[in-house]
Design a protein around this motif. Structure first.
Motif, short mmCIF file in Angstrom:
data_model
loop_
_atom_site.label_atom_id
_atom_site.label_comp_id
_atom_site.label_asym_id
_atom_site.label_seq_id
_atom_site.Cartn_x
_atom_site.Cartn_y
_atom_site.Cartn_z
N TRP A 86 0.52 -1.67 -0.39
CA TRP A 86 -0.81 0.12 -0.15
C TRP A 86 1.01 1.18 0.19
CZ3 TRP A 86 -0.60 2.97 4.50
CH2 TRP A 86 0.23 2.37 5.36
N ALA A 87 0.59 2.10 -0.84
CA ALA A 87 0.79 2.73 -0.87
C ALA A 87 0.86 4.44 0.02
CB ALA A 87 0.37 3.92 -1.97
N ALA A 88 1.73 5.06 0.48
CA ALA A 88 1.35 6.14 2.00
C ALA A 88 2.07 7.48 1.99
CB ALA A 88 1.42 5.64 3.48
N LEU A 89 0.81 8.69 2.06
CA LEU A 89 1.09 10.04 1.71
C LEU A 89 1.16 10.55 3.14
CD1 LEU A 89 2.34 12.61 0.07
CD2 LEU A 89 -0.18 13.34 -0.53
N HIS A 90 2.27 10.91 3.83
CA HIS A 90 1.72 11.19 5.47
C HIS A 90 1.87 10.19 6.30
CE1 HIS A 90 3.56 14.81 3.09
NE2 HIS A 90 2.95 15.39 2.39
N GLY A 91 1.80 9.48 5.82
CA GLY A 91 1.37 7.99 6.25
C GLY A 91 -0.45 7.76 6.26
N GLN A 92 -1.00 8.11 5.51
CA GLN A 92 -2.28 7.84 5.24
C GLN A 92 -2.43 6.79 4.05
OE1 GLN A 92 -4.77 11.37 3.90
NE2 GLN A 92 -5.83 10.43 5.56
N ALA A 93 -3.08 6.14 3.96
CA ALA A 93 -2.99 4.97 2.62
C ALA A 93 -3.95 5.75 1.31
CB ALA A 93 -4.16 3.89 2.90
N VAL A 94 -3.13 5.41 0.52
CA VAL A 94 -3.46 6.71 -1.28
C VAL A 94 -4.25 5.26 -1.76
CG1 VAL A 94 -2.79 7.20 -2.82
CG2 VAL A 94 -1.81 8.13 -0.80
N ALA A 95 -3.32 4.00 -1.72
CA ALA A 95 -3.76 3.14 -3.07
C ALA A 95 -3.38 1.64 -2.07
CB ALA A 95 -3.30 3.06 -3.83
N VAL A 96 -4.01 0.67 -2.65
CA VAL A 96 -3.49 -0.52 -2.41
C VAL A 96 -2.84 -1.67 -3.93
CG1 VAL A 96 -3.76 -3.06 -1.90
CG2 VAL A 96 -4.79 -1.00 -0.25
N GLY A 97 -1.38 -1.96 -4.08
CA GLY A 97 -1.20 -2.36 -5.26
C GLY A 97 -0.61 -2.74 -5.38
N THR A 98 0.22 -3.44 -6.86
CA THR A 98 1.12 -4.67 -6.64
C THR A 98 2.10 -4.16 -7.25
OG1 THR A 98 -0.09 -6.46 -7.54
CG2 THR A 98 2.13 -6.79 -7.80
N TYR A 99 3.35 -4.05 -6.66
CA TYR A 99 4.59 -3.58 -6.95
C TYR A 99 5.30 -4.40 -7.85
CZ TYR A 99 9.28 -1.97 -6.54
OH TYR A 99 10.58 -1.09 -6.19
N ARG A 100 6.22 -3.40 -8.96
CA ARG A 100 6.50 -4.28 -10.00
C ARG A 100 7.80 -3.22 -10.36
NH1 ARG A 100 1.89 -6.55 -11.83
NH2 ARG A 100 1.65 -4.84 -13.31
N ALA A 101 9.22 -2.81 -10.07
CA ALA A 101 9.87 -1.73 -10.75
C ALA A 101 10.19 -0.69 -10.50
CB ALA A 101 10.25 -2.56 -12.44
N GLY A 102 9.94 -0.48 -9.20
CA GLY A 102 9.78 1.11 -8.75
C GLY A 102 8.33 1.20 -8.95
N LEU A 103 7.24 0.52 -9.47
CA LEU A 103 5.99 1.35 -9.26
C LEU A 103 5.13 0.29 -8.99
CD1 LEU A 103 5.89 1.72 -13.50
CD2 LEU A 103 6.37 4.15 -11.15
N LEU A 104 4.21 1.07 -8.00
CA LEU A 104 3.32 0.68 -7.65
C LEU A 104 1.31 0.38 -8.75
CD1 LEU A 104 1.79 -0.87 -4.78
CD2 LEU A 104 0.48 0.96 -4.37
N HIS A 105 0.91 -0.48 -9.14
CA HIS A 105 0.00 -0.12 -9.77
C HIS A 105 -1.08 -0.51 -9.34
CE1 HIS A 105 2.73 -0.92 -13.67
NE2 HIS A 105 3.27 -1.99 -12.85
N PRO A 106 -1.97 0.53 -8.77
CA PRO A 106 -3.06 0.32 -7.94
C PRO A 106 -4.03 -0.89 -8.57
CG PRO A 106 -2.91 2.10 -9.01
CD PRO A 106 -2.05 1.35 -9.77
N THR A 107 -4.41 -1.14 -7.70
CA THR A 107 -5.54 -2.09 -7.51
C THR A 107 -6.92 -1.16 -7.11
OG1 THR A 107 -4.83 -3.52 -5.87
CG2 THR A 107 -4.52 -4.26 -7.97
N LYS A 108 -6.83 -1.06 -5.64
CA LYS A 108 -8.00 0.16 -5.02
C LYS A 108 -7.71 0.95 -4.51
CE LYS A 108 -9.19 -4.58 -2.71
NZ LYS A 108 -10.66 -4.43 -3.20
N VAL A 109 -8.20 2.16 -4.62
CA VAL A 109 -7.90 3.10 -4.70
C VAL A 109 -8.79 3.81 -3.29
CG1 VAL A 109 -7.17 6.53 -5.23
CG2 VAL A 109 -6.99 3.97 -6.61
N PHE A 110 -8.58 4.62 -2.58
CA PHE A 110 -9.06 5.64 -1.25
C PHE A 110 -9.26 6.88 -1.07
CE2 PHE A 110 -6.05 1.56 0.86
CZ PHE A 110 -7.22 1.18 0.87
N VAL A 111 -10.34 7.18 -1.22
CA VAL A 111 -11.12 8.25 -1.22
C VAL A 111 -11.22 8.75 -0.16
CG1 VAL A 111 -12.07 9.62 -2.94
CG2 VAL A 111 -11.45 8.14 -4.15
N ARG A 112 -10.94 9.87 0.44
CA ARG A 112 -11.35 10.46 1.54
C ARG A 112 -11.89 11.96 1.47
NH1 ARG A 112 -7.58 7.00 5.74
NH2 ARG A 112 -6.17 7.24 3.47
#
Length: 299
Positions: A273-299
């Motif tokens: 999961w990717a975090a901006l200032h500790g807050q979840a932005v998205a969940v996804g698969t890590y490949r070659a330095g990139l996160l490929h999102p499968t779920k995105v959080f909108v708050r």
């Protein structure tokens, strides 16, 4: 035009210590009402007679439910010997009785067969679907089914205490485990038959029973800041997954469903999961330095 859901945008987890006699669906409904939340769900059904951890997800936290349901869970339960029931617990009609009673040594000798990867046939009264219908609905109509065995990983199954009429055990298992089926099959293996007398889920993934709010307290604190203060953050449902920090620009790309660069790495193909200032932005698969999102959080 679709009707808008009533309620507020509430995001996070409320851990409930469910009492016996209440369905999991009723708990979710009570939590949603008490917090005036638009959306709620739970991470793993507990039988009405079971007690313990029922983790309720609210708002965007519902997107993290699969990660909690996939996690290991711990159950403390008592098996009563001498009778097999239609529901594999004390609420069902007795199907057969036997006089034999095992001692502690016999129980200990039988347990290794129930550890590791096993094949488990779900109880007749279960949420398994049969031709599009729930097994428990068919069972209530008196229909007997041949349910297929399913794989289950049992990480731990230990004898806690034993007496003449039953035994208390503790089990840690993966997704899809039925404690009632363990009790039934253990009773058969010991030649004495058995069913669950009581069952308590002591923890589920990151959530613990001792941290849960009592069901009665939910109503007492309904629509108050005190109840909202009991919420755990959305990120609690992501415990165990690698956290990868991102920049503001990367967070914007992820929120739009696009792959984005992360600031630290992970194992190739790992779910993170990717975090901006500790807050979840998205969940996804890590490949070659990139996160490929499968779920995105909108708050």
């Amino acid at each position: 035009m679709a009707r808008r859901k009533k309620g507020r945008d509430v995001h996070g987890w409320l851990v409930v210590d469910k009492p016996a006699g209440v369905t999991s669906t009723a708990v979710v409904g009570r939590v949603r009402w008490a917090l005036d939340a638009k959306k709620a769900g739970h991470a793993g059904t507990l039988d009405p007679d079971a007690t313990g951890v029922l983790a309720v997800a609210l708002g965007e936290a519902t997107k993290t439910v699969p990660f909690v349901t996939d996690a290991e869970k711990c159950y403390r339960f008592r098996v009563t010997w001498g009778a097999e029931t239609a529901s594999d617990d004390a609420s069902g009609a007795v199907l057969e009785r036997r006089e034999a009673r095992p001692d502690a040594a016999a129980i200990e000798a039988a347990l290794p067969a129930f550890r590791g990867w096993i094949e488990q046939v779900p109880p007749q009264v279960s949420a398994v679907k049969v031709a599009g219908e729930r097994a428990y609905d068919l069972a209530r109509e008196g229909i007997e089914m041949e349910l297929a065995a399913r794989p289950l990983h049992v990480a731990r199954l230990e004898l806690v205490a034993a007496d003449a009429e039953g035994a208390e055990l503790e089990m840690v298992c993966g997704k899809g485990g039925y404690v009632r089926a363990i009790a039934r099959d253990l009773g058969r293996a010991l030649g004495c038959l058995g069913h669950v007398a009581w069952l308590r889920r002591t923890w589920s993934g990151p959530f613990r029973a001792e941290d849960g709010i009592a069901f009665a307290e939910i109503e007492a604190l309904a629509r108050t800041p005190d109840l909202e203060a009991r919420l755990l953050p959305l990120e609690a449902g992501l415990e165990g997954l690698p956290m990868l920090p991102v920049t503001e620009a990367a967070a914007t790309r992820l929120r739009h469903g696009n792959p984005a660069e992360v600031l630290t790495g992970a194992e190739h193909g790992a779910t993170c999961w990717a975090a901006l200032h500790g807050q979840a932005v998205a969940v996804g698969t890590y490949r070659a330095g990139l996160l490929h999102p499968t779920k995105v959080f909108v708050r």
